[in-house]
Design a protein around this motif. Structure first.
Motif, PDB file in Angstrom:
ATOM      1  N   ILE A 185       0.841  -1.203   0.000  1.00  0.00           N
ATOM      2  CA  ILE A 185       0.000   0.000   0.000  1.00  0.00           C
ATOM      3  C   ILE A 185       0.872   1.247   0.000  1.00  0.00           C
ATOM      4  CG2 ILE A 185      -1.669   1.312   1.362  1.00  0.00           C
ATOM      5  CD1 ILE A 185      -2.759  -1.439   2.337  1.00  0.00           C
ATOM      6  N   GLU A 186       1.907   1.239   0.823  1.00  0.00           N
ATOM      7  CA  GLU A 186       2.803   2.403   0.891  1.00  0.00           C
ATOM      8  C   GLU A 186       3.546   2.605  -0.436  1.00  0.00           C
ATOM      9  OE1 GLU A 186       6.470   4.125   3.648  1.00  0.00           O
ATOM     10  OE2 GLU A 186       5.256   2.424   4.342  1.00  0.00           O
ATOM     11  N   ALA A 187       3.999   1.488  -1.047  1.00  0.00           N
ATOM     12  CA  ALA A 187       4.703   1.594  -2.326  1.00  0.00           C
ATOM     13  C   ALA A 187       3.778   2.155  -3.407  1.00  0.00           C
ATOM     14  CB  ALA A 187       5.222   0.221  -2.736  1.00  0.00           C
ATOM     15  N   ALA A 188       2.523   1.727  -3.403  1.00  0.00           N
ATOM     16  CA  ALA A 188       1.564   2.217  -4.397  1.00  0.00           C
ATOM     17  C   ALA A 188       1.307   3.703  -4.209  1.00  0.00           C
ATOM     18  CB  ALA A 188       0.257   1.439  -4.283  1.00  0.00           C
ATOM     19  N   ALA A 189       1.210   4.148  -2.970  1.00  0.00           N
ATOM     20  CA  ALA A 189       0.956   5.568  -2.685  1.00  0.00           C
ATOM     21  C   ALA A 189       2.102   6.446  -3.165  1.00  0.00           C
ATOM     22  CB  ALA A 189       0.732   5.760  -1.191  1.00  0.00           C
ATOM     23  N   LYS A 190       3.326   5.945  -3.051  1.00  0.00           N
ATOM     24  CA  LYS A 190       4.513   6.736  -3.411  1.00  0.00           C
ATOM     25  C   LYS A 190       5.008   6.461  -4.828  1.00  0.00           C
ATOM     26  CE  LYS A 190       6.167   6.962   1.384  1.00  0.00           C
ATOM     27  NZ  LYS A 190       7.274   6.591   2.307  1.00  0.00           N
ATOM     28  N   GLY A 191       4.369   5.506  -5.525  1.00  0.00           N
ATOM     29  CA  GLY A 191       4.809   5.170  -6.867  1.00  0.00           C
ATOM     30  C   GLY A 191       6.140   4.455  -6.900  1.00  0.00           C
ATOM     31  N   LEU A 192       6.448   3.728  -5.833  1.00  0.00           N
ATOM     32  CA  LEU A 192       7.719   3.013  -5.740  1.00  0.00           C
ATOM     33  C   LEU A 192       7.554   1.566  -6.207  1.00  0.00           C
ATOM     34  CD1 LEU A 192       8.852   4.261  -2.201  1.00  0.00           C
ATOM     35  CD2 LEU A 192       9.652   5.071  -4.440  1.00  0.00           C
ATOM     36  N   PRO A 193       8.628   0.935  -6.683  1.00  0.00           N
ATOM     37  CA  PRO A 193       8.532  -0.480  -7.081  1.00  0.00           C
ATOM     38  C   PRO A 193       8.467  -1.389  -5.861  1.00  0.00           C
ATOM     39  CG  PRO A 193      10.792   0.290  -7.311  1.00  0.00           C
ATOM     40  CD  PRO A 193       9.968   1.500  -6.940  1.00  0.00           C
ATOM     41  N   ILE A 194       7.943  -2.586  -6.065  1.00  0.00           N
ATOM     42  CA  ILE A 194       7.953  -3.614  -5.024  1.00  0.00           C
ATOM     43  C   ILE A 194       8.879  -4.730  -5.471  1.00  0.00           C
ATOM     44  CG2 ILE A 194       5.625  -3.120  -4.176  1.00  0.00           C
ATOM     45  CD1 ILE A 194       4.625  -5.447  -5.891  1.00  0.00           C
ATOM     46  N   PRO A 222      12.728  -5.844  -8.957  1.00  0.00           N
ATOM     47  CA  PRO A 222      11.777  -4.759  -8.706  1.00  0.00           C
ATOM     48  C   PRO A 222      10.721  -4.662  -9.808  1.00  0.00           C
ATOM     49  CG  PRO A 222      14.045  -4.003  -8.440  1.00  0.00           C
ATOM     50  CD  PRO A 222      14.117  -5.357  -9.076  1.00  0.00           C
ATOM     51  N   ALA A 223       9.494  -4.345  -9.417  1.00  0.00           N
ATOM     52  CA  ALA A 223       8.404  -4.190 -10.388  1.00  0.00           C
ATOM     53  C   ALA A 223       7.446  -3.130  -9.869  1.00  0.00           C
ATOM     54  CB  ALA A 223       7.669  -5.507 -10.589  1.00  0.00           C
ATOM     55  N   TYR A 224       6.912  -2.337 -10.792  1.00  0.00           N
ATOM     56  CA  TYR A 224       5.941  -1.321 -10.409  1.00  0.00           C
ATOM     57  C   TYR A 224       4.545  -1.940 -10.293  1.00  0.00           C
ATOM     58  CZ  TYR A 224       9.307   2.423 -11.225  1.00  0.00           C
ATOM     59  OH  TYR A 224      10.387   3.245 -11.154  1.00  0.00           O
ATOM     60  N   ILE A 225       3.777  -1.409  -9.362  1.00  0.00           N
ATOM     61  CA  ILE A 225       2.363  -1.779  -9.263  1.00  0.00           C
ATOM     62  C   ILE A 225       1.588  -0.895 -10.235  1.00  0.00           C
ATOM     63  CG2 ILE A 225       0.353  -1.916  -7.759  1.00  0.00           C
ATOM     64  CD1 ILE A 225       2.247  -2.212  -5.393  1.00  0.00           C
ATOM     65  N   THR A 226       0.919  -1.516 -11.182  1.00  0.00           N
ATOM     66  CA  THR A 226       0.162  -0.773 -12.187  1.00  0.00           C
ATOM     67  C   THR A 226      -1.330  -1.063 -12.028  1.00  0.00           C
ATOM     68  OG1 THR A 226       0.259  -2.584 -13.793  1.00  0.00           O
ATOM     69  CG2 THR A 226       2.099  -1.003 -13.795  1.00  0.00           C
ATOM     70  N   PRO A 227      -2.186  -0.208 -12.574  1.00  0.00           N
ATOM     71  CA  PRO A 227      -3.631  -0.487 -12.518  1.00  0.00           C
ATOM     72  C   PRO A 227      -3.977  -1.838 -13.131  1.00  0.00           C
ATOM     73  CG  PRO A 227      -3.255   1.781 -13.194  1.00  0.00           C
ATOM     74  CD  PRO A 227      -1.911   1.119 -13.172  1.00  0.00           C
ATOM     75  N   GLU A 228      -3.282  -2.211 -14.222  1.00  0.00           N
ATOM     76  CA  GLU A 228      -3.555  -3.490 -14.880  1.00  0.00           C
ATOM     77  C   GLU A 228      -3.201  -4.660 -13.958  1.00  0.00           C
ATOM     78  OE1 GLU A 228      -2.987  -0.255 -17.640  1.00  0.00           O
ATOM     79  OE2 GLU A 228      -1.569  -1.101 -16.205  1.00  0.00           O
ATOM     80  N   LEU A 229      -2.096  -4.525 -13.240  1.00  0.00           N
ATOM     81  CA  LEU A 229      -1.664  -5.570 -12.309  1.00  0.00           C
ATOM     82  C   LEU A 229      -2.701  -5.764 -11.204  1.00  0.00           C
ATOM     83  CD1 LEU A 229       0.571  -7.522 -11.262  1.00  0.00           C
ATOM     84  CD2 LEU A 229       1.487  -5.576  -9.991  1.00  0.00           C
ATOM     85  N   VAL A 230      -3.178  -4.656 -10.645  1.00  0.00           N
ATOM     86  CA  VAL A 230      -4.177  -4.728  -9.573  1.00  0.00           C
ATOM     87  C   VAL A 230      -5.449  -5.400 -10.081  1.00  0.00           C
ATOM     88  CG1 VAL A 230      -5.618  -3.387  -7.986  1.00  0.00           C
ATOM     89  CG2 VAL A 230      -3.248  -2.694  -8.409  1.00  0.00           C
TER      90      VAL A 230
END
Length: 344
Positions: free
Chosen positions: A141-150, A156-164
């Motif tokens: 949740i914190e990574a998504a709020a800050k636009g950071l990769p997980i 490392p990979a970004y959380i994208t709307p498509e992924l969610v």
């Protein structure tokens, strides 16, 4: 690529469930049973009658004092699994809300779902381990709020709307497969599922995973694609796509022929065995069938493209078989067509 990323992020959830089971439960599950759990709980997982039979055949009677003891064990498994998936659903919904808001946002059900998981593991000696696994939700949740990769197993990979969307779409299917597996009696009961945004209803034993994409073609035309997919086994997959277009094609027959060929090409089949125009339930249609060898693996695909002019789009009905038999792929598609109705 996206599907692989979803699996890599979702699979640790499954492993966490197995790790956090009480010691006697973990030791009671054979390697084959654990493999089955991982398969059914995967976002693109599946459950066959053979897997169900394997799971119950490997259930050692020695780990239960009596039938009541076995029933209690299964109730715990179902409660733990259900609460973990419910928490993951709230976590990923919170991820989406945080991504949109640019700050940490948790759904109203997040804290209650977290408490339900901890309650499910009361008295098992695994509560502390479970709590550490739940902390992953906070980090996502914190990574998504800050636009950071997980971190994923592939880096490392970004959380994208498509992924969610893909993760959330697969969770209901995972839950349904787990409930079916935990029933000692194999049941295959088709239920009517409605997918209004794809303009279809399907009689099927389980939900189809749904994904919605918005794309722009090379000529500037905009598309909305609603994809419904379910994996029947390791080798067999069926799917339905509704492709909505901003403007109709000038030559409808040529357009659906192009889409049929393009769909096979997307499966890795560059040269169709046959592409035949026909009518299907009074609508213009094209069927394309073909086989190929991709990365050393033989596969066969069959697709029907149907013009849905009343909805300003087309419907794609597909069967894919990992194997050389185009007849098998065709049977997969035809069976799906029998269970399919277009909504009025």
């Amino acid at each position: 690529m996206a599907a692989k990323l979803v699996r890599n992020i979702f699979l640790p959830i499954v492993l966490a469930f197995l790790v956090c089971l009480p010691l006697e439960a973990r030791e009671g599950l054979s390697p084959r049973q654990q493999e089955i759990w991982q398969t059914i709980m995967s976002v693109d997982g599946y459950l066959t009658e053979e897997m169900h039979s394997d799971f119950w055949a490997a259930m050692p009677q020695s780990m239960f004092k009596d039938e009541a003891d076995r029933a209690a064990y299964l109730r715990f498994m179902e409660k733990a699994m259900t609460s973990l998936l419910k928490f993951q659903r709230e976590a990923w919904r919170s991820v989406r809300a945080s991504m949109n808001a640019g700050k940490v946002v948790k759904t109203p059900g997040y804290d209650a779902a977290k408490a339900e998981v901890l309650s499910a593991f009361d008295g098992t000696g695994s509560k502390q381990n479970v709590a550490s696994k739940l902390a992953n939700g906070e980090r996502m949740i914190e990574a998504a709020a800050k636009g950071l990769p997980i971190e994923s197993p592939d880096g490392p990979a970004y959380i994208t709307p498509e992924l969610v969307d893909q993760v959330l779409a697969g969770m209901d299917g995972s839950l349904a497969r787990a409930a079916k597996l935990l029933n000692p009696v194999w049941e295959d009961k088709p239920v009517e599922h409605l997918y209004p945004d794809a303009h279809v209803k399907i009689l099927w034993d389980g939900e189809f995973a749904k994904e919605v994409q918005h794309q722009t073609a090379a000529d500037g035309r905009k598309f909305r694609i609603v994809s419904l997919l379910t994996q029947l086994s390791e080798e067999k997959t069926i799917g339905i796509n509704f492709l909505e277009q901003d403007s109709g094609a000038a030559d409808l027959e040529r357009e659906i022929d192009r889409l049929a060929r393009g769909t096979l090409r997307g499966m890795g089949i560059d040269k169709p065995m046959s592409v035949i125009g026909s009518t299907w339930r009074g609508r213009q249609s094209v069927i394309a069938v073909g086989t190929a060898v991709v990365s050393g693996v033989a596969l066969a695909g069959s697709v029907r493209v149907v013009a849905l002019e009343e909805f300003k789009g087309v419907l794609l009905i597909m069967g894919l078989n990992l194997g050389p038999s185009h007849l098998e792929a065709q049977l997969l598609r035809e069976d799906l067509e029998k269970r399919l109705q277009i909504l009025k």
